[in-house]
Design an enzyme around this catalytic site. Sequence first.
Site, mmCIF file in Angstrom:
data_model
loop_
_atom_site.group_PDB
_atom_site.id
_atom_site.type_symbol
_atom_site.label_atom_id
_atom_site.label_comp_id
_atom_site.label_asym_id
_atom_site.label_seq_id
_atom_site.Cartn_x
_atom_site.Cartn_y
_atom_site.Cartn_z
ATOM 1 N N GLY A 1 -11.716 54.858 27.937
ATOM 2 C CA GLY A 1 -11.040 55.397 26.741
ATOM 3 C C GLY A 1 -12.001 55.730 25.612
ATOM 4 O O GLY A 1 -11.571 56.114 24.518
ATOM 5 N N TYR A 2 -13.308 55.579 25.860
ATOM 6 C CA TYR A 2 -14.280 55.706 24.765
ATOM 7 C C TYR A 2 -14.723 57.144 24.522
ATOM 8 O O TYR A 2 -15.870 57.513 24.748
ATOM 9 C CB TYR A 2 -15.491 54.826 25.039
ATOM 10 N N ASP B 1 6.535 53.942 39.565
ATOM 11 C CA ASP B 1 6.741 53.179 38.326
ATOM 12 C C ASP B 1 8.165 52.642 38.349
ATOM 13 O O ASP B 1 9.117 53.356 38.010
ATOM 14 C CB ASP B 1 6.516 54.079 37.096
ATOM 15 N N SER C 1 -9.598 45.066 21.995
ATOM 16 C CA SER C 1 -9.027 44.289 23.106
ATOM 17 C C SER C 1 -9.695 42.939 23.360
ATOM 18 O O SER C 1 -9.162 42.134 24.109
ATOM 19 C CB SER C 1 -9.069 45.114 24.395
ATOM 20 N N ARG D 1 -6.605 47.218 33.796
ATOM 21 C CA ARG D 1 -7.147 45.918 33.414
ATOM 22 C C ARG D 1 -7.700 45.259 34.674
ATOM 23 O O ARG D 1 -7.097 45.353 35.751
ATOM 24 C CB ARG D 1 -6.076 45.016 32.776
ATOM 25 N N HIS E 1 -16.020 49.441 30.990
ATOM 26 C CA HIS E 1 -14.768 49.509 30.219
ATOM 27 C C HIS E 1 -14.890 50.545 29.103
ATOM 28 O O HIS E 1 -14.663 50.244 27.924
ATOM 29 C CB HIS E 1 -14.405 48.129 29.658
ATOM 30 N N THR F 1 -5.924 49.633 20.128
ATOM 31 C CA THR F 1 -5.968 49.769 21.585
ATOM 32 C C THR F 1 -4.577 50.093 22.118
ATOM 33 O O THR F 1 -3.570 49.842 21.454
ATOM 34 C CB THR F 1 -6.385 48.441 22.248
ATOM 35 N N GLU G 1 -14.447 40.151 33.381
ATOM 36 C CA GLU G 1 -15.092 40.842 32.258
ATOM 37 C C GLU G 1 -15.163 39.910 31.040
ATOM 38 O O GLU G 1 -14.198 39.200 30.782
ATOM 39 C CB GLU G 1 -14.190 42.056 31.968
#
EC number: 1.1.1.290
Length: 372
Positions: A276-277, A160, A60, A228, A273, A82, A256
């Site tokens: 997702g790791y 949504d 990203s 984000r 951040h 990503t 960031e």
Amino acid sequence: MAKGITIVADSNIASLNDFFNDATLGQLSGQTVKIIPVAGRDIDAKLLSEVQPDILLIRSVTQVNEALLAENHSVQFVGSATIGTDHVDQDYLAMRNITFANAAGCSKHSVAQYVLTAILTIRPNYWQQPVTLGIIGLGNIGSTLAQYANDLGWQVLGYDPLLPSSTINNASLEKVLSQSNAVSLHVPLTSEKVDSDAKGSDYPTRHLINAETLAMMPADTILINSARGPVVNENDLKNDIALTGRQVVLDVFEHEPTVADSLIAKLKIATPHIAGYTLEGKLRGTQIIYDALCEKLGIIPAQSMSNLLPLNLFLWSELKAHPDRLSKFYDMMQDNASLRSKISGENPDKQVNGPDFDGLRRDYHLRREWQS
Ligand SMILES: NC(=O)C1=CN([C@@H]2O[C@H](COP(=O)(O)OP(=O)(O)OC[C@H]3O[C@@H](n4cnc5c(N)ncnc54)[C@H](O)[C@@H]3O)[C@@H](O)[C@H]2O)C=CC1
Ligand SMILES: O=C(O)C(=O)[C@H](O)COP(=O)(O)O
């Protein structure tokens, strides 16, 4: 493609060499594969003009646009390992006839588990009591989070506007914000349409959370942003926290990789951040762009992440039966402490510097996803 295949790749892509090598890509043609690993922020126009690679693999932090590629005449495929695509000008790539693939959904369980961990770390009593979870954005991550919430017996209020209404897409933005115990953001970063700008969204998310929307939230409603940074107006957030004492969890930041201490100091939990790791999330990201590249090259994928994953003993059923084991499944406060340990400088300019933020991410000890 040229005789050999040259790939410039973000060195933070998991298992690059296992997926992209002579055996896995040159199987039919006998072509050799040369990988040039580079830190994502160092992939620039000069490098791409000098190397003239066939393939560009990013995450990203690399902005892919005309400025990056104008002097390059060789790239035929861009893969971003990503979910987010806000760093890629897809219209420009299409205009240049360059194939683009991202890794939709790759870390949906990782991020959903991050959000659950955040809520249950702050309020362990939520394991046992009725909770209303607000979810803004009900795509891959939001809907996965809703499944976990349902499994815990929580009520979901979801918003949504780009999806049809459903059992989870069941509320207005105002209702989600005003009637939830915790609100979690899972939208892409999008901007307002300007005139006939096809890139903008009818429902832009930049600064979706601002003074006006924060004012809709009761003071004891937790806010979590792992989408984000610019989805939240950080100045408005700081004012809101000062006024209400709200418990806020941020994994992503408006400016960031630099993060001001004036913000971090006000947060309940701050992480660099890494929502997702997980090992699974990152490998799945690589697998998805590898599969897309194989399709582009007309070859059958010859590598699978299942060959690369060690045994996983983290069972969601075990955690549900033993909530006291949460920090053994994911010690989020350790990630929070690591980020805070990087604050440096003098007041009023104390901050986490970009290289330190990036370093925490580069050297992150990948977690495991909990299995169902
Ligand atoms: N912190 C981290 O490590 C990670 C962050 N992300 C971020 O999470 C975002 C969401 O990921 P996914 O759920 O997989 O994406 P997705 O594309 O599957 O779902 C996004 C959903 O947001 C909805 N949406 C768009 N504008 C909206 C608005 N104004 N209000 C409410 N909903 C809106 C869309 O209709 C879509 O259903 C990514 O775009 C990425 O930026 C993704 C992975 C890891
Ligand atoms: O997938 C996404 O979208 C993300 O936010 C990534 O998990 C972020 O990781 P990097 O691409 O910055 O390593």
